[in-house]
Design an enzyme around this catalytic site. Structure first.
Site: not given
Ligand code: BES
Length: 810
Positions: A235, A267-268, A295
């Site tokens: 966010n 990542h974020e 992503e």
């Molecule tokens: N934007 C995603 C989080 C997300 C994913 C929110 C699906 C809602 C639904 C975030 O960037 C993400 O992918 N986070 C991963 C961590 C990453 C290192 C692969 C996660 O939450 O597992």
């Protein structure tokens, strides 16, 4: 007359609806069902203001989607479609708006009030102005007014209210701006946020140094919450993280946790490249079908970040292993989908196969670009600027990104876009031949993509094959293609797909001798194959004692492929046979390499204070893998009780969780008093720390102990532990696929129960069933019965319906 339909989900209730000066309060003025608010007749004006006053009950929201309560604090999760659970909204990534958010709350219960952007004002609310009197005995309400200066899609909206304290720091950007950094947790956890802060600063610096991306706001907040469906969420200026990806201390977190925190924060931080301003144009995804654009690019960047911070080879091995364990099986099952799916019922379900989106798509394309030595910084800038310029638009698609990358680099990626539309893992066969007379060597490639649901036939796709030490890339673009190399003095042993240059399954005609040659000599550590035959033990022995190799690489090299990975290569998966054979191989290896393994344990012990850096992590990884090998094997055969003593002493003398947990894991493999005692000791020590207790659960749920389903029943616990408990259990093929169907029944029952509480988690757990057709007939019948039982449950969520129905139909 114009009508307006606004999406919502059932937790939202409308209290008042006002369009400009018209109040919609009569029956028929608006229609409301569980999915939409419809305004049948809008004012005949070009523009108007719509005010909607809604009432929601976040404390009852167990889906952890939208606004909900976690351990007493309020927080949000809006990606992909959680915002419509907060209010009625055109909840799509292409609808962008500026947000002003005023939060009011009881001051003593919720002293911290956060949202995106800048804090405009805050203060106490005078009693006369309080509409809803405080229910708190402490009295006193306050407010905070936040304003985000940039437009954004609503999936990036966030709000947090609770009792939190912050670790504060600053980051000075390369243009000299000071950004305030804050990591929020309950006060008692603040000491455990030092590594997260280090990671945040490292990631921001790396993004500037390598990609030239400077952070655009003055504040970067991270809030750690215990209840979170995913790992973390980007966010705008208010990232929300699962606590396990923020909190760490040497005593309560392992090296793997430390590395995950670094990687996920990376990542974020990287994720903000979409959506943010490029050339003053806001670039963001056109729709959720373009998810891989956001992503995929981000995963590529976070992998680069982690590789630069640690060992590139080891990071690549870990990522590829994840791809093989999760993605290849998904590609061969009912949920197989291209990088960009053609349709979806719930977008959430397409994050479950997130590795398909991440690892296969842009990251892969980008790595080709990088191999052609394009400067990272200028590359990124050129690509993103060209996106915004060429399109004069801010809503981007995968094609736009592809074209921008191709043009900015003047490169030809041929039929690469097939990856976006075709599901399935390509199988590439390679035949080599050497002609001594003509001094030529030829490599013949043929590619085939197996049929997947709805896609019986496939076209050839672009497959880059990196070969030889000069990292030459062969571009295979046809079903069959031959490459002939001239002036070759003797038959070479080709090192193919170096660094895993394409996400494909490879079948070569290399002989065992060729493979052993590569195992011993390949300069690409990634590509050293592991083959089982008598020479294998010898080969492993030389890897174990090769002091020139990275210790973490050696640890990975002596780790056998998992049972799931092995089953994935069988025509009919046989969990019992794979389990027995793998155990046997491990025992053989351990007894043959006993001396080397013990030397490794001796030489890599340390009583120094814990340091998180690559040399120390690599040392611990090698010691613990080596010792686990020896311990578990000796425990399994009970041949040498002195190993048990050694494991116990490692457990007791450990100065950090990485070492202690490795010993605990080894000791807990076999039932008996030692196991019970050591598990009880560990629990007694850590029962106050839910993150450590979570690991303790995982260890037991994933155990291969026969009949473990009974133990799991006894362990049933809170929703936070569901991942560890159910996920761990399904990760033990012998128990999950038990021939009496007990594992399947356990999962079937739990999915139905869980679906009522949290559909996203339920559907993720249900995915364990998706490959039921890979097993023998008895198991197929048992799994099918559970899927049918789930389908017949009342009030099934869309998340679970999508996975269960597709699994049955495949
Ligand atoms: N934007 C995603 C989080 C997300 C994913 C929110 C699906 C809602 C639904 C975030 O960037 C993400 O992918 N986070 C991963 C961590 C990453 C290192 C692969 C996660 O939450 O597992």
């Amino acid at each position: 007359m114009a009508q307006l339909i606004i999406p919502c989900r059932s937790v939202t209730f409308v209290r008042a609806l006002i369009i400009s000066l018209f109040t919609f309060d009569k029956e028929g003025d608006y229609q409301l069902d569980s999915r939409h608010l419809t305004l049948p007749s809008l004012p005949a004006k070009e523009s108007f203001v719509l005010e909607i006053d809604t009432e929601i009950y976040p404390h009852k929201n167990t889906s952890l989607d939208g606004l909900y309560k976690s351990s007493g604090n309020f927080c949000t999760q809006c990606e992909a479609e959680g915002f419509r659970k907060i209010t009625f909204y055109q909840d799509r990534p292409d609808i962008m708006a500026k947000y002003t958010c005023r939060v009011e709350a009881d001051k003593s219960l919720y002293p911290v009030l956060l949202s995106n952007g800048n804090l405009i004002s805050q203060g106490d609310i005078e009693v006369s102005n309080i509409v809803t009197p405080s229910v708190s005995p402490f009295g006193g309400r306050h407010f905070a007014l936040w304003e985000d200066p940039f437009k954004k899609p609503c999936y990036l909206f966030a709000l947090v209210a609770g009792q939190l304290a912050s670790r504060d720091d600053t980051f000075t950007t390369r243009s000299g701006r000071e950004v305030s950094l804050k990591i929020w947790t309950p006060a008692e956890d603040l000491p455990k946020t030092a590594h997260a802060m280090y990671s945040l600063k490292a990631a921001m610096k790396w993004d500037e140094d390598v990609f030239g991306l400077e952070y655009d706001l003055d504040l970067f907040n991270i809030v750690a919450v215990p209840d979170f469906n995913m790992g973390a969420m980007e966010n705008k200026s208010l990232n929300i993280f699962n606590s396990k990806l923020v909190l760490a201390s040497p005593e309560t977190a392992t090296d793997a946790d430390y590395a995950a925190i670094l990687g996920v924060i990376g990542h974020e931080v990287c994720n903000r490249a979409l959506c943010c301003l490029w050339n003053l144009i806001l670039v963001t995804c056109r729709d959720w079908f373009q998810l891989s654009l956001k992503e995929g690019l981000t995963v590529f960047r976070d992998q680069e970040f982690s590789s630069d911070m640690g060992s590139r080879t080891v990071k690549r091995i870990a990522d590829v292993s994840t791809l093989r364990i999760y993605q290849f099986p998904e590609d061969a099952g009912p949920m197989a989908h291209p990088v960009r799916p053609h349709s979806y019922i719930k977008m959430d379900n397409f994050y479950t196969g997130k590795f398909s989106i991440y690892l296969r798509s842009l990251g892969f394309l980008l790595s080709i670009v990088f191999q052609s030595n394009v400067l990272v910084f200028s590359f990124m800038k050129r690509v993103l600027i060209s996106i915004s310029k060429d399109m004069m638009s801010k809503l981007v698609t995968c094609e736009d990104f592809f074209a921008a990358m191709r043009d900015a680099n003047n490169a030809d990626f041929a039929n690469f876009l097939q990856w976006y539309s075709q599901a399935g893992t390509p199988v590439v066969k390679v035949a080599s031949s050497y002609n001594a007379e003509a001094r030529t060597f030829s490599l013949k490639f043929s590619q085939e993509i197996p049929p997947t649901p709805g896609q019986p036939t496939k076209e050839a796709t672009f497959i880059p094959v990196t070969i030889s030490s000069s990292s030459t890339i062969l571009r295979v673009t046809k079903k069959e293609e031959e490459f002939v190399f001239s002036d070759i003095a003797e038959r070479p042993v080709p090192s193919l797909f170096r660094g895993f240059s394409a996400p494909v399954r490879v079948e070569t005609d290399l002989s065992d001798d060729d493979l052993f040659f590569l195992l011993a000599h390949d300069s690409d550590e990634f590509n050293r194959p592991l083959v089982l035959n008598p020479k294998f033990i010898q080969g492993l022995g030389s890897v174990l004692s090769d002091s020139t190799l990275d210790k973490e690489f050696i640890a990975k090299a002596i780790t056998l492929p998992g049972e799931g990975e092995i089953m994935d290569m069988m025509a009919v998966a046989d969990p019992d046979a794979v389990h027995v054979v793998r155990k046997f191989v491990r025992k053989q290896l351990a007894s043959e390499l006993k001396t080397e393994l013990l030397k490794i344990v001796e030489n890599n012990r340390s009583i120094e204070a814990y340091v998180f850096d690559h040399p120390n992590m690599a040392r611990r990884a090698l010691k613990n893998t080596g010792s686990r090998f020896a311990f578990t094997t000796s425990l399994a055969s009970l041949e040498d009780p002195s190993y048990v003593e050694l494991a116990l002493s490692e457990y007791k003398s450990a100065t950090n969780l990485t070492d202690q947990f490795a010993a605990l894991a080894a000791l807990s493999q076999n039932p008996g008093k030692t196991r019970d005692d050591v598990l009880a000791d560990f629990y007694n020590k850590w029962q106050g720390d839910y993150l450590v207790v979570n690991k303790w659960f995982l260890l037991q749920s994933s155990s291969d102990i026969p009949g473990n389903v009974e133990n799991i029943h006894a362990l049933q616990t809170t929703i936070i532990q569901v991942y560890s408990l159910i996920g761990g259990f399904c990760g033990s093929p012998v128990n999950f696929h038990a021939k009496d169907g007990s594992g399947y029944k356990f999962l079937g029952d739990i999915v139905v129960q869980l679906d009522k509480i949290n559909p996203q988690v339920a559907s993720r757990m249900l995915s364990a069933f998706s490959r039921w057709k890979r097993y023998d007939e008895t198991r197929q019948a048992l799994a099918k019965a559970q899927l049918e039982m789930i389908m017949s449950a009342n009030g099934l969520s869309e998340n679970v319906f999508e996975i269960a129905s597709k699994s049955l139909a495949a």
